[in-house]
Design an enzyme around this catalytic site. Sequence first.
Site, PDB file in Angstrom:
ATOM      1  N   ARG A  12       0.827  -1.203   0.000  1.00 21.85           N
ATOM      2  CA  ARG A  12       0.000   0.000   0.000  1.00 21.85           C
ATOM      3  C   ARG A  12       0.867   1.261   0.000  1.00 21.85           C
ATOM      4  O   ARG A  12       0.981   1.951  -0.992  1.00 21.85           O
ATOM      5  CB  ARG A  12      -0.954  -0.004   1.218  1.00 21.85           C
ATOM      6  N   ASP A  13       1.550   1.516   1.096  1.00 16.47           N
ATOM      7  CA  ASP A  13       2.315   2.762   1.194  1.00 16.47           C
ATOM      8  C   ASP A  13       3.431   2.784   0.144  1.00 16.47           C
ATOM      9  O   ASP A  13       3.812   3.844  -0.343  1.00 16.47           O
ATOM     10  CB  ASP A  13       2.911   2.916   2.600  1.00 16.47           C
ATOM     11  N   HIS A 207       5.199   4.215  12.513  1.00 18.02           N
ATOM     12  CA  HIS A 207       5.274   4.144  11.055  1.00 18.02           C
ATOM     13  C   HIS A 207       6.259   5.200  10.591  1.00 18.02           C
ATOM     14  O   HIS A 207       6.009   6.394  10.754  1.00 18.02           O
ATOM     15  CB  HIS A 207       3.867   4.406  10.486  1.00 18.02           C
ATOM     16  N   HIS A 209       9.339   6.869   7.813  1.00 12.44           N
ATOM     17  CA  HIS A 209       9.975   6.961   6.492  1.00 12.44           C
ATOM     18  C   HIS A 209      11.444   7.276   6.729  1.00 12.44           C
ATOM     19  O   HIS A 209      11.837   7.678   7.818  1.00 12.44           O
ATOM     20  CB  HIS A 209       9.274   8.023   5.643  1.00 12.44           C
ATOM     21  N   CYS A 240       4.655   9.408   0.203  1.00  5.42           N
ATOM     22  CA  CYS A 240       3.262   9.848   0.149  1.00  5.42           C
ATOM     23  C   CYS A 240       3.146  10.836  -0.997  1.00  5.42           C
ATOM     24  O   CYS A 240       3.824  11.860  -1.002  1.00  5.42           O
ATOM     25  CB  CYS A 240       2.855  10.503   1.464  1.00  5.42           C
ATOM     26  N   ASN A 249       9.708   4.202   2.815  1.00  4.29           N
ATOM     27  CA  ASN A 249       9.542   3.712   4.187  1.00  4.29           C
ATOM     28  C   ASN A 249      10.831   3.040   4.646  1.00  4.29           C
ATOM     29  O   ASN A 249      11.765   2.855   3.877  1.00  4.29           O
ATOM     30  CB  ASN A 249       8.416   2.668   4.232  1.00  4.29           C
TER      31      ASN A 249
HETATM   32  N1  COA Z   1     -13.387   4.677  -3.387  1.00  2.00           N
HETATM   33  C1  COA Z   1     -13.675   4.903  -4.696  1.00  2.00           C
HETATM   34  N2  COA Z   1     -14.105   6.070  -5.175  1.00  2.00           N
HETATM   35  C2  COA Z   1     -14.288   7.075  -4.297  1.00  2.00           C
HETATM   36  C3  COA Z   1     -14.012   6.914  -2.921  1.00  2.00           C
HETATM   37  C4  COA Z   1     -13.534   5.668  -2.479  1.00  2.00           C
HETATM   38  N3  COA Z   1     -13.226   5.439  -1.205  1.00  2.00           N
HETATM   39  N4  COA Z   1     -14.281   8.074  -2.304  1.00  2.00           N
HETATM   40  C5  COA Z   1     -14.723   8.934  -3.245  1.00  2.00           C
HETATM   41  N5  COA Z   1     -14.716   8.318  -4.436  1.00  2.00           N
HETATM   42  C6  COA Z   1     -15.106   8.884  -5.740  1.00  2.00           C
HETATM   43  C7  COA Z   1     -16.507   9.471  -5.702  1.00  2.00           C
HETATM   44  O1  COA Z   1     -17.466   8.460  -5.932  1.00  2.00           O
HETATM   45  C8  COA Z   1     -16.458  10.489  -6.816  1.00  2.00           C
HETATM   46  O2  COA Z   1     -16.521   9.823  -8.057  1.00  2.00           O
HETATM   47  P1  COA Z   1     -17.191  10.498  -9.350  1.00  2.00           P
HETATM   48  O3  COA Z   1     -16.377  11.744  -9.616  1.00  2.00           O
HETATM   49  O4  COA Z   1     -17.052   9.459 -10.399  1.00  2.00           O
HETATM   50  O5  COA Z   1     -18.592  10.798  -8.917  1.00  2.00           O
HETATM   51  C9  COA Z   1     -15.016  11.016  -6.710  1.00  2.00           C
HETATM   52  O6  COA Z   1     -14.272   9.988  -6.047  1.00  2.00           O
HETATM   53  C10 COA Z   1     -14.940  12.298  -5.906  1.00  2.00           C
HETATM   54  O7  COA Z   1     -15.607  12.114  -4.655  1.00  2.00           O
HETATM   55  P2  COA Z   1     -15.571  13.189  -3.485  1.00  2.00           P
HETATM   56  O8  COA Z   1     -16.362  12.671  -2.351  1.00  2.00           O
HETATM   57  O9  COA Z   1     -15.930  14.534  -4.074  1.00  2.00           O
HETATM   58  O10 COA Z   1     -14.091  13.144  -3.039  1.00  2.00           O
HETATM   59  P3  COA Z   1     -12.860  14.101  -3.375  1.00  2.00           P
HETATM   60  O11 COA Z   1     -12.613  14.230  -4.828  1.00  2.00           O
HETATM   61  O12 COA Z   1     -13.001  15.317  -2.538  1.00  2.00           O
HETATM   62  O13 COA Z   1     -11.701  13.187  -2.763  1.00  2.00           O
HETATM   63  C11 COA Z   1     -11.041  11.549  -1.156  1.00  2.00           C
HETATM   64  C12 COA Z   1     -11.663  12.917  -1.403  1.00  2.00           C
HETATM   65  C13 COA Z   1     -10.792  11.448   0.333  1.00  2.00           C
HETATM   66  C14 COA Z   1     -11.978  10.460  -1.602  1.00  2.00           C
HETATM   67  C15 COA Z   1      -9.718  11.438  -1.961  1.00  2.00           C
HETATM   68  O14 COA Z   1      -8.941  12.579  -1.733  1.00  2.00           O
HETATM   69  C16 COA Z   1      -8.932  10.213  -1.621  1.00  2.00           C
HETATM   70  O15 COA Z   1      -9.297   9.083  -1.967  1.00  2.00           O
HETATM   71  N6  COA Z   1      -7.776  10.390  -0.974  1.00  2.00           N
HETATM   72  C17 COA Z   1      -6.916   9.305  -0.587  1.00  2.00           C
HETATM   73  C18 COA Z   1      -5.523   9.798  -0.555  1.00  2.00           C
HETATM   74  C19 COA Z   1      -4.567   8.710  -0.157  1.00  2.00           C
HETATM   75  O16 COA Z   1      -4.813   7.527  -0.224  1.00  2.00           O
HETATM   76  N7  COA Z   1      -3.397   9.180   0.238  1.00  2.00           N
HETATM   77  C20 COA Z   1      -2.358   8.331   0.648  1.00  2.00           C
HETATM   78  C21 COA Z   1      -2.573   7.804   2.005  1.00  2.00           C
HETATM   79  S1  COA Z   1      -1.666   8.649   3.241  1.00  2.00           S
HETATM   80 ZN    ZN Z   2       3.761   6.344   5.115  1.00  2.00          ZN
END
Ligand code: COA
Ligand code: ZN
Length: 307
Positions: A12-13, A207, A209, A240, A249
């Site tokens: 994942r990370d 955790h 890096h 990240c 990491n």
């Molecule tokens: N799985 C799949 N799709 C997702 C989802 C999820 N968990 N959460 C939101 N979506 C989709 C929505 O359905 C929407 O799709 P569409 O445009 O086709 O309708 C789109 O993403 C936008 O949704 P929204 O609620 O407006 O979210 P956003 O664009 O503001 O994004 C997060 C917010 C949190 C979902 C997004 O920033 C994210 O997934 N971040 C994860 C970052 C990450 O993993 N970082 C590393 C870890 S430290």
């Molecule tokens: Zn990390």
Amino acid sequence: MDRIELVEVGPRDGLQNIKQYVPTETKIRLIRALAAAGFKRMEIGSFVSPKAIPQMRDMDEVVQGLGPLDGVTGMVLVPNSKGARRAASHGIMDLEMVISMTDGHNNSNVGRPTADSIADLDYLLNEVDPERKLTLRIGLATSFHCPFEGLTPERVVLGNIEKMLKIRPGLEFALSDTTGMALPVKVKSLAEQALAQFGSDATFIFHGHDTSGFGVANILAGMEAGLRSFDVSVAGLGGCPYAPGASGNIPSEDVVYLMDRMGIETGIDLEKLLEASDIAAAIPGALEASHVRKMPRETALGLARAA
Ligand code: COA
Ligand code: ZN
């Protein structure tokens, strides 16, 4: 002390930071090789927005192709309740939610301030999981340093832990050095305070890096403070995408090698781990940060076995 738990986070990370798409079969092969090396707990990927992290867009296929992993807990990261529902549709109840201790990084990562993520955690735990079937770990990102706000005050981290434990006691928290800038003394100090204040209500893991090269030293500092669980990533994959300047990491094989030589049990077979590490290092675009991989393999294995 003669035993610690290592949690592998490379799938994942690690993979989330590789720009080139890693085929589903390679992801599955890597996870299986890591399970064969002896990891009992692993982050196998994330159910996040495919727009945010395109690398994880095949997560449903990865989980289906993987099938049950005997004796291994496969954790997944979810950013919101939609992710938690996607995980539950596969029967995955071991989740991780990352909540940054600074608004700057939380806004960059999940588009909202820290307080809103804590409110969403409340919703997730009380609305999505009223029967308390989920096991949840909270990744306390930027617990030491934030790429946007600088050093993180300890009281902010401890205050947020307190708030989250009011929502649900018994959570696991990952004190996370997201940018790899933490000093060992700071890891020790925060871990000591977290354990002293909340050790009876929560469990803690570190955790880290390795950006500044203090990754392994930070693990040793965490052990001195009383932590017994640590995240590591095969071949040192990681970073990240929403924390500019963060590198990989702490390499799993470096930590296993060190623990073997110190006579501390991890349950991981270094030779098999190095085979998994070969798969990881061969992925195009993978950052290779492990020191043990640079040593003659027979020398490393010989020294580790001699301990
Ligand atoms: N799985 C799949 N799709 C997702 C989802 C999820 N968990 N959460 C939101 N979506 C989709 C929505 O359905 C929407 O799709 P569409 O445009 O086709 O309708 C789109 O993403 C936008 O949704 P929204 O609620 O407006 O979210 P956003 O664009 O503001 O994004 C997060 C917010 C949190 C979902 C997004 O920033 C994210 O997934 N971040 C994860 C970052 C990450 O993993 N970082 C590393 C870890 S430290
Ligand atoms: Zn990390």
